[in-house]
Motif scaffolding. Structure first.
Motif, PDB file in Angstrom:
ATOM      1  N   CYS A 119       0.817  -1.222   0.000  1.00  0.00           N
ATOM      2  CA  CYS A 119       0.000   0.000   0.000  1.00  0.00           C
ATOM      3  C   CYS A 119       0.849   1.269   0.000  1.00  0.00           C
TER       4      CYS A 119
ATOM      5  N   PHE B 131     -13.851   3.576  -6.785  1.00  0.00           N
ATOM      6  CA  PHE B 131     -13.203   2.700  -5.821  1.00  0.00           C
ATOM      7  C   PHE B 131     -14.123   2.534  -4.614  1.00  0.00           C
TER       8      PHE B 131
ATOM      9  N   ALA C  66     -14.037   0.675  -0.930  1.00  0.00           N
ATOM     10  CA  ALA C  66     -13.178  -0.028   0.021  1.00  0.00           C
ATOM     11  C   ALA C  66     -13.912  -0.205   1.335  1.00  0.00           C
TER      12      ALA C  66
ATOM     13  N   GLY D  68      -9.608  -3.281   3.389  1.00  0.00           N
ATOM     14  CA  GLY D  68      -9.639  -3.311   1.930  1.00  0.00           C
ATOM     15  C   GLY D  68      -9.156  -2.023   1.282  1.00  0.00           C
ATOM     16  N   ILE D  69      -8.897  -0.992   2.098  1.00  0.00           N
ATOM     17  CA  ILE D  69      -8.357   0.253   1.551  1.00  0.00           C
ATOM     18  C   ILE D  69      -6.918   0.064   1.074  1.00  0.00           C
TER      19      ILE D  69
ATOM     20  N   ILE E 109      -6.168  -0.269  -2.577  1.00  0.00           N
ATOM     21  CA  ILE E 109      -6.792   0.860  -3.278  1.00  0.00           C
ATOM     22  C   ILE E 109      -5.919   2.108  -3.238  1.00  0.00           C
TER      23      ILE E 109
ATOM     24  N   TYR F  54     -15.372   4.949   1.004  1.00  0.00           N
ATOM     25  CA  TYR F  54     -14.568   4.225   1.975  1.00  0.00           C
ATOM     26  C   TYR F  54     -15.389   3.983   3.230  1.00  0.00           C
TER      27      TYR F  54
ATOM     28  N   CYS G 174     -13.241  -2.933  -6.075  1.00  0.00           N
ATOM     29  CA  CYS G 174     -13.785  -3.140  -4.736  1.00  0.00           C
ATOM     30  C   CYS G 174     -12.928  -4.137  -3.969  1.00  0.00           C
ATOM     31  N   CYS G 175     -12.628  -3.806  -2.721  1.00  0.00           N
ATOM     32  CA  CYS G 175     -11.899  -4.709  -1.842  1.00  0.00           C
ATOM     33  C   CYS G 175     -12.401  -4.495  -0.420  1.00  0.00           C
ATOM     34  N   GLY G 176     -12.591  -5.597   0.295  1.00  0.00           N
ATOM     35  CA  GLY G 176     -13.078  -5.499   1.653  1.00  0.00           C
ATOM     36  C   GLY G 176     -13.640  -6.819   2.123  1.00  0.00           C
TER      37      GLY G 176
END
Length: 307
Positions: free
Chosen positions: A48, A103, A105, A109-110, A113, A131, A181-183
């Protein structure tokens, strides 16, 4: 390890450098590494930091309440100067070129990103970040993501606003926009459902845990031919290809053994895989030319693998 510090409630940042101060391998937004916490205990973390800074890698670790030892050790016991072994550098969540990005998150999950936002911002693309997190105190890197352009960042702490309003956010497909997307799994599953009417290929996701797999029929046996040796192995219903290969003395690099890290990705030369991983997208699954042998099985009676 260069440094360790807590950056939000439950999240600890680790900065990794080589012990000889040499440059680290290059990476791109979406990349992750495997960290060997101790022998036999390996965990995956998204990079990150800044891809242009080859002197160090930055990861953020969520302290899991029910930690099996990985996050607890990294968040509480490792110290500056400790030696950590990293294994592999992979990117199953690459940032594709686009004029616009959305985005989404959730919580930790941030992390993948952040470099994506930096790249989109540097390229002059139109972008927006939504977020979410349990609370503001739990949301890591709030100042950093806001420093790019606060007008493009919408924070959604659950304790004040409830769940992200995905129905409104994804109501109308936006031409030329890619969604990243992530999380946690509930967020990803909800985004997948709410964006189903968007153009094919719009949504890109990365999971930290395997997606739920529902099977109406029990597992069956099938054969696997290993092209390097010509050996044919039988995979019984209660074992994975990875397990059977290991028992036959065929070493395949693996890690999570739950279909999320992509370490055991193997080329398929013949046959039809039964994809059960959480890495490949719809197009990659349809191509049937690669599979994760830790969880995926076969729809055909035999698979020929590049092993």
């Amino acid at each position: 390890m260069k440094s360790r510090k807590q950056i939000s409630s439950g999240v600890t940042e680790l900065v990794l450098v080589r012990d000889d101060a040499s440059e680290l391998p290059p990476w791109t937004p979406g990349s992750h590494i495997d960290v060997e916490v101790r022998a036999g205990l390996v965990r995956q973390y998204s990079l990150c930091g800044d891809p242009e800074d080859r002197s160090q890698w930055r990861i953020a670790v969520l302290r899991e309440p029910d930690s099996r030892g990985g996050s607890a050790a990294l968040c509480e016991r490792v110290r500056s100067g400790d030696v950590l072994t990293t294994i592999g550098l992979r990117n199953h969540f690459p940032l594709h070129q686009s004029p616009r990005y959305l985005f989404i998150a959730g919580g930790i999950g941030i992390t993948p990103i952040i470099p994506m936002i930096a790249a989109a911002h540097a390229a002059g693309a139109d972008w927006r970040l939504v977020y979410g997190g349990r609370s503001e105190a739990s949301m890591a890197y709030r100042d950093e993501v806001g420093s790019f352009d606060p007008a493009h960042v919408l924070e959604w702490p659950q304790d004040r606003r409830g769940l992200i309003d995905l129905d409104q956010l994804l109501a109308e497909p936006q031409s030329g926009t890619l969604i990243y997307c992530c999380g946690p799994e509930p967020l990803i599953a909800a985004v997948e459902a709410r964006s189903a009417h968007w153009p094919h290929g719009t949504l890109q996701v990365e999971r930290f845990a395997p997606r739920p797999v529902t099977r109406e029929a029990p597992n069956t046996s099938f054969e696997v031919e290993l092209v390097d040796s010509g050996e044919v192995l039988v995979v019984p219903p209660d074992k994975s290809i990875l397990e059977v290969a290991d028992e036959a003395g065929v070493y395949v690099l693996s890690n999570c053994e739950e279909g999320t890290c992509g370490t055991c990705q193997t080329t398929v030369l013949e046959g039809v895989p039964d994809h059960r991983d959480s890495v490949l997208d719809e197009d990659e699954r349809a191509a049937n030319d690669t599979m994760m042998i830790c969880v995926s099985r076969a729809l055909s009676s035999r698979l020929v693998l590049d092993l």
